[in-house]
Design a protein around this motif. Structure first.
Motif, short mmCIF file in Angstrom:
data_model
loop_
_atom_site.label_atom_id
_atom_site.label_comp_id
_atom_site.label_asym_id
_atom_site.label_seq_id
_atom_site.Cartn_x
_atom_site.Cartn_y
_atom_site.Cartn_z
N GLU A 1 -4.09 3.61 8.15
CA GLU A 1 -5.12 3.38 7.13
C GLU A 1 -4.48 3.13 5.76
OE1 GLU A 1 -7.60 6.84 7.30
OE2 GLU A 1 -8.49 6.27 9.23
N GLU B 1 -3.53 -8.25 -1.15
CA GLU B 1 -4.40 -9.42 -1.04
C GLU B 1 -5.27 -9.55 -2.29
OE1 GLU B 1 -6.51 -12.85 0.18
OE2 GLU B 1 -4.49 -12.09 0.48
N GLU C 1 -4.74 -4.53 1.55
CA GLU C 1 -5.92 -4.90 0.76
C GLU C 1 -5.56 -5.04 -0.72
OE1 GLU C 1 -8.93 -1.96 1.45
OE2 GLU C 1 -9.02 -2.40 3.59
N GLN D 1 -16.18 -7.27 0.74
CA GLN D 1 -16.81 -6.63 1.89
C GLN D 1 -15.90 -5.55 2.48
OE1 GLN D 1 -17.74 -9.93 4.44
NE2 GLN D 1 -19.47 -10.58 3.20
N ALA D 2 -14.60 -5.85 2.58
CA ALA D 2 -13.66 -4.85 3.12
C ALA D 2 -13.61 -3.64 2.20
CB ALA D 2 -12.27 -5.47 3.27
N ARG D 3 -13.59 -3.88 0.92
CA ARG D 3 -13.54 -2.77 -0.05
C ARG D 3 -14.80 -1.92 0.07
NH1 ARG D 3 -10.55 0.32 -3.44
NH2 ARG D 3 -11.63 0.71 -5.36
N ALA E 1 -3.02 -0.32 5.73
CA ALA E 1 -4.09 -1.31 5.60
C ALA E 1 -4.59 -1.35 4.15
CB ALA E 1 -5.24 -0.98 6.55
N ARG E 2 -4.66 -0.20 3.51
CA ARG E 2 -5.07 -0.16 2.09
C ARG E 2 -4.05 -0.90 1.23
NH1 ARG E 2 -7.83 -1.16 -1.62
NH2 ARG E 2 -7.92 0.16 -3.43
N LYS F 1 -14.69 -11.77 1.40
CA LYS F 1 -14.08 -10.95 2.46
C LYS F 1 -13.44 -9.69 1.87
CE LYS F 1 -10.76 -11.30 6.24
NZ LYS F 1 -9.80 -12.17 6.94
N SER F 2 -12.74 -9.86 0.76
CA SER F 2 -12.09 -8.73 0.10
C SER F 2 -13.12 -7.72 -0.40
CB SER F 2 -11.22 -9.24 -1.05
OG SER F 2 -10.63 -8.17 -1.74
N ARG G 1 -16.70 -1.52 2.70
CA ARG G 1 -16.64 -0.74 3.95
C ARG G 1 -15.73 0.46 3.77
NH1 ARG G 1 -16.56 -5.87 6.33
NH2 ARG G 1 -14.30 -5.81 6.52
N THR G 2 -14.60 0.29 3.05
CA THR G 2 -13.67 1.39 2.82
C THR G 2 -14.33 2.49 2.00
OG1 THR G 2 -11.79 -0.11 2.90
CG2 THR G 2 -11.44 2.01 1.84
#
Length: 194
Positions: A120, A130, A127, A185-187, A123-124, A182-183, A189-190
């Motif tokens: 995790e 990116e 992110e 949305q990922a943020r 992955a952070r 996308k970025s 969700r996190t």
């Protein structure tokens, strides 16, 4: 030397047995670097790009929190994790407030949970990277857009800029907006824990 596909992780503990145990557990999942002191860890950070740093809190000369404060200033993108065998709430608060801590883990840890936490954290890191690349690309795109607009305003029949085409500008803008969505949305969700 970086191992393709593996995130480089720095493990810091003044107890060699702990480092040996962690290396045995994590070596297949990550590119590992180890240090037995905060000073040694800072030296490794000068020579290697590290995505995640996990350190023991209780060490001589420099605590984990003190190390993380240095790391926060010198390698701000690195994800920082502190672990300890002591339930020291003051150290937890200090680590979060001053060291920009991602997680605080207590010993003994569950091996599967530790691997999950490190994945995790990696992955952070991705992110964050990116997001930084996206911002740089957006800045470049905006600069090109301004240049295009200025060029079009002063355009005459003899002036043509092949490297700044309105269609290419529009396509690049759409790609950047998709990446931004996308970025974001990922943020989200996190943050929501999804």
């Amino acid at each position: 030397m970086s191992v393709p596909g593996k995130h480089p992780i720095l493990l810091v503990d003044d107890e060699p047995e702990i480092l040996y145990s962690l290396k045995g557990l994590l070596r297949r999942e990550f590119e590992l670097h180890t240090a037995e002191s905060g000073r040694e860890a800072l030296e490794i950070l000068k020579h290697h790009v590290i995505h995640v740093i996990m350190t023991d809190q209780r060490m001589p000369e420099m605590t984990g929190v003190q190390l993380m404060c240095h790391v926060k200033n010198t390698c701000p993108e690195a994800i920082r994790i502190v672990f300890t065998g002591y339930a020291d709430i003051k150290a937890v608060v200090e680590a979060i407030n001053n060291g920009g801590l991602y997680r605080y883990i207590t010993k003994p840890w569950d091996p599967d949970e530790l691997i999950e936490v490190l994945h995790e954290a990696a992955a952070r890191y991705d992110e964050i990277l990116e997001g930084n690349r996206l911002l740089a690309d957006l800045r470049e795109h905006v600069a090109q857009g301004r240049e295009l607009v200025n060029e079009l305003r002063k355009q005459d029949a003899d002036v043509h800029r092949a490297d700044i085409e309105p269609a290419a500008f529009t396509n690049a803008a759409e790609q950047l907006l998709r990446r931004l969505d996308k970025s974001i949305q990922a943020r989200a969700r996190t943050i929501e824990g999804v």
